[in-house]
Motif scaffolding. Structure first.
Motif, PDB file in Angstrom:
ATOM      1  N   GLU A  92      47.337  42.613  38.346  1.00  0.00           N
ATOM      2  CA  GLU A  92      48.064  41.926  37.265  1.00  0.00           C
ATOM      3  C   GLU A  92      48.044  42.776  35.979  1.00  0.00           C
ATOM      4  N   ASN A 130      35.758  48.281  38.098  1.00  0.00           N
ATOM      5  CA  ASN A 130      36.386  47.257  38.935  1.00  0.00           C
ATOM      6  C   ASN A 130      36.708  47.803  40.325  1.00  0.00           C
ATOM      7  N   ARG A 147      40.046  39.480  46.683  1.00  0.00           N
ATOM      8  CA  ARG A 147      41.388  39.102  46.233  1.00  0.00           C
ATOM      9  C   ARG A 147      41.405  38.876  44.718  1.00  0.00           C
ATOM     10  N   LYS A 148      40.389  38.192  44.234  1.00  0.00           N
ATOM     11  CA  LYS A 148      40.331  37.891  42.799  1.00  0.00           C
ATOM     12  C   LYS A 148      40.240  39.176  41.981  1.00  0.00           C
ATOM     13  N   GLU A 149      39.376  40.062  42.436  1.00  0.00           N
ATOM     14  CA  GLU A 149      39.192  41.321  41.713  1.00  0.00           C
ATOM     15  C   GLU A 149      40.458  42.179  41.804  1.00  0.00           C
ATOM     16  N   ARG A 152      37.700  36.484  49.252  1.00  0.00           N
ATOM     17  CA  ARG A 152      38.220  35.785  48.073  1.00  0.00           C
ATOM     18  C   ARG A 152      37.790  36.513  46.794  1.00  0.00           C
ATOM     19  N   LYS A 153      36.581  37.026  46.787  1.00  0.00           N
ATOM     20  CA  LYS A 153      36.147  37.830  45.643  1.00  0.00           C
ATOM     21  C   LYS A 153      37.002  39.097  45.538  1.00  0.00           C
ATOM     22  N   SER A 190      43.500  41.124  42.351  1.00  0.00           N
ATOM     23  CA  SER A 190      44.572  40.479  41.571  1.00  0.00           C
ATOM     24  C   SER A 190      44.416  40.769  40.083  1.00  0.00           C
ATOM     25  N   HIS A 191      43.166  40.747  39.641  1.00  0.00           N
ATOM     26  CA  HIS A 191      42.905  41.032  38.229  1.00  0.00           C
ATOM     27  C   HIS A 191      43.412  42.434  37.865  1.00  0.00           C
TER      28      HIS A 191
END
Length: 534
Positions: A436, A477, A428-430, A425-426, A432-433
C-alpha cells in the motif's frame, strides 16, 4: 481159754486199727473245708484240684486197708461191727466230699481253660475284623471296590456267630457264682467286651460308610450320564443359535442359564478330578484308572462344548461396530490429503483448518467406540469366542494402529495449519502495508514525473528525500517478511515459492521506485543550478 485170749488180742488189734483209721479219716476231713474261699489267681484252681486229687489218691491207696478192716470187724464181735459201721459211714462221707471237690475243681479248671480258649479265638476274630475295618480304605473307592468290600465284610460277619461272645460272659457269670474272681481274667473279659462293642460299632459305621459310598458312586454315575445328555442337548442348541447368528446378547436369559450350568459342570469335573487324585494317593490305581477314563471323555466333550459356548457369548455387535469404525477411519484417511498446505492464501489455509477440525472431531467422537471394539475384540480372542483368533487380533491391531496414526496426523495437521494460517495472516498484513505504501508512493512519483520541472522544487525534493528515507526503513519490514516466509515454510514442511516470489517482486518494485526517485532528484538538482534565460 487160749482161743478166748487170742480172740481178745485180735479184737484189740482190730479195735486199735479202727481207732487209727478213724483218726486218719478225721484228719483228712479236717483238710476238707466246707468253703475253700474265693479264687483270685488262676494257679489256685490247679493247686486246689491237685490238692484234692492227691487226697483222692490217698483214699484210693487206703481203700484196701479199709476193706480188710471191715472184713475183720464183721468177723469179730458185734461191738467191733458197730464201730466199723461208723467208720464205713465216715469213710463214705469222706470219699463223697473228696470226689465232689475233685469234680468241682475239675469242672472249674475246664471252665477256666474254655474261657481262655474262647477269649483267644474271639480276639483273633476281632483282630481280623479290626484289620478289615481299618486297613482297607474308608473312603475314595469306586463302586466296584465298595460293593466288593461291603459284600466281603457282611459275609465275614455272618460267618461268625455271636454264640462265642455270649459264651464268654456265660462262663464268666458261672465262675463268679463259683467264687472265682481272677483280676487278670476279669480285665481281659472287660477289655474283650469293650473291644467287641467298639469294633461292632465301628463295623456298623463302616458298613454305613460303604453303603453311602455305593450310593454316592451310583449318584456319580447318574450325574455323569446326566452330564453327557446335557452336553448333547446343549450342543444342539448352540449349533442352532450360531447357525442363525443368534448370540448371548440376543437371548440374555438363555445365556445366563447356560452360564450357570457350565459353572456347575466345571465344579462337577473338579470333583471327579479330586476323587481320581485321592484314589491314587491311597493306592487305588485300578479304580482311579476306571474313573479317569470316564473323566477324560467327559472333559474332552465339555471343552469342545465350552469353546462353542464362548463363540455364542461373543458380543453380537462386534462385527457391525468394527465395520462401522473401519469405514469411518477409511473416510478420514481418504481426506487426509486435503490437509496438505499448498497455498499461501490464509483463507484457503483457514478452510483447510476448519476441515481438519471436523476430522479431529470425528476421531474424538468415535474414540470410545473404537476403544470398545478393541476391548471387545481382545475379549473375544482371550475367551476363545472365535475360531479365527489370529484374524481378529490382526483386525483390531490394525484398527488401533490406523486410529492412532490418523489421530497423530490430524493433531499434527491441526497445529500445523493453525500456525501457518496465523503466520500467513501476519505475512499478508506486513506485505499489504508495504504494498500500500508502494502504491501510494508510486502514484505520487508518477504525478511528479508528469509535471514540468521548475526551479521552485523545494517541496518536491523534500518529498523525494523523505520517501527515499522511508524506503531505507522498509528494509526492516522486508526482513520481517523473509522471517515469516521461512517460518511458514518450516511449519508447512514444504516450499511455497509464491511467497518468495511476492517478496522479490515487491522488493524489485521498491528498488525501481527508489531509482526513479533518485533520477528525479538528480534532474531537479540540475535544473536548479542552470541560469535562467529571459
Amino acid at each position: 481159754m487160749t482161743r478166748t485170749i487170742d480172740a481178745l488180742k485180735r479184737n484189740k488189734l482190730i479195735q486199735e486199727d479202727i481207732r487209727e483209721l478213724d483218726d486218719w479219716i478225721m484228719d483228712k476231713e479236717r483238710e476238707i473245708l466246707l468253703d475253700d474261699g474265693s479264687i483270685f489267681y488262676h494257679e489256685q484252681i490247679r493247686e486246689r484240684l491237685e490238692q484234692y486229687q492227691r487226697l483222692q489218691t490217698e483214699l484210693t491207696l487206703k481203700e484196701h486197708t479199709v476193706r480188710t478192716l471191715i472184713e475183720q470187724a464183721n468177723q469179730s464181735s458185734p461191738e467191733l461191727a458197730q464201730q466199723i459201721d461208723t467208720i464205713i459211714s465216715n469213710w463214705s462221707n469222706l470219699l463223697k466230699r473228696v470226689d465232689n471237690k475233685v469234680i468241682f475243681y475239675t469242672d472249674l479248671y475246664k471252665l477256666h481253660e474254655e474261657l481262655k480258649d474262647l477269649l483267644y479265638h474271639e480276639n483273633i476274630w476281632l483282630d481280623t475284623l479290626q484289620n478289615r475295618i481299618y486297613t482297607t480304605g474308608n473312603t475314595n473307592v469306586d463302586l466296584e471296590d465298595a460293593s466288593e468290600e461291603l459284600d466281603s465284610l457282611e459275609r465275614f460277619l455272618k460267618a461268625h456267630s455271636k454264640a462265642g461272645y455270649e459264651k464268654v460272659f456265660e462262663i464268666s457269670d458261672r465262675l463268679q457264682i463259683m467264687k472265682v474272681s481272677i483280676p487278670a481274667i476279669n480285665s481281659q473279659i472287660n477289655q474283650f467286651r469293650i473291644r467287641w462293642e467298639q469294633l461292632h460299632e465301628d463295623v456298623t459305621k463302616k458298613i454305613h460308610t460303604l453303603n453311602s459310598q455305593i450310593s454316592d458312586y451310583q449318584q456319580l454315575r447318574h450325574q455323569i450320564t446326566a452330564m453327557f445328555e446335557w452336553m448333547n442337548h446343549t450342543d444342539s442348541i448352540l449349533n442352532s443359535r450360531l447357525k442363525d447368528d443368534v448370540y448371548a446378547s440376543d437371548v440374555p436369559s438363555e445365556a445366563d442359564k447356560l452360564s450357570v450350568e457350565f459353572t456347575q459342570y466345571e465344579t462337577f469335573l473338579r470333583t471327579i478330578e479330586d476323587k481320581i487324585h485321592s484314589l491314587r494317593i491311597i493306592g487305588k490305581h485300578d479304580a482311579a484308572k476306571r474313573l479317569e477314563q470316564q473323566f477324560i471323555s467327559l472333559k474332552n466333550q465339555f471343552t469342545q462344548l465350552k469353546n462353542k459356548f464362548r463363540q455364542f457369548q461373543k458380543p453380537s455387535d462386534f462385527e457391525p461396530k468394527y465395520a462401522k469404525m473401519r469405514q469411518i477411519l477409511q473416510d478420514v484417511e481418504q481426506n487426509i490429503y486435503t490437509l496438505e498446505i499448498r497455498s499461501d492464501d490464509p483463507d484457503v489455509v483457514h478452510n483447510q483448518l476448519e476441515h481438519c477440525l471436523k476430522l479431529y472431531k470425528t476421531l474424538s467422537d468415535i474414540k470410545s467406540e473404537v476403544e470398545y471394539v478393541i476391548r471387545i475384540g481382545r475379549g473375544i480372542v482371550e475367551k476363545g469366542q472365535t475360531d479365527e483368533a489370529n484374524d481378529v487380533t490382526r483386525q483390531i491391531d490394525q484398527l488401533k494402529a490406523i486410529y492412532n496414526t490418523l489421530g497423530a496426523k490430524v493433531s499434527t495437521s491441526r497445529n500445523q495449519l493453525d500456525s501457518v494460517e496465523r503466520h500467513l495472516r501476519k505475512f499478508r498484513k506486513e506485505y499489504s502495508h508495504i504494498h500500500e505504501w508502494f502504491v501510494k508512493a508510486d502514484h505520487e512519483i508518477r504525478k511528479i514525473e508528469n509535471k514540468q520541472v521548475s526551479k521552485n522544487t523545494k517541496e518536491e525534493t523534500d518529498w523525494i528525500r523523505t520517501t527515499r528515507n522511508d524506503i531505507k526503513k522498509l528494509e526492516a519490514n522486508f526482513e520481517i517478511l523473509r522471517n515469516l516466509e521461512r517460518t511458514i515454510q518450516k511449519d508447512a514442511e514444504r516450499s511455497l515459492p509464491s511467497l518468495y516470489e511476492k517478496i522479490n517482486e515487491l522488493k524489485r518494485q521498491i528498488d525501481q521506485l527508489d531509482r526513479r526517485l533518485k533520477d528525479r532528484f538528480e534532474i531537479v538538482e540540475v535544473i536548479k543550478t542552470k541560469p535562467l534565460f529571459i
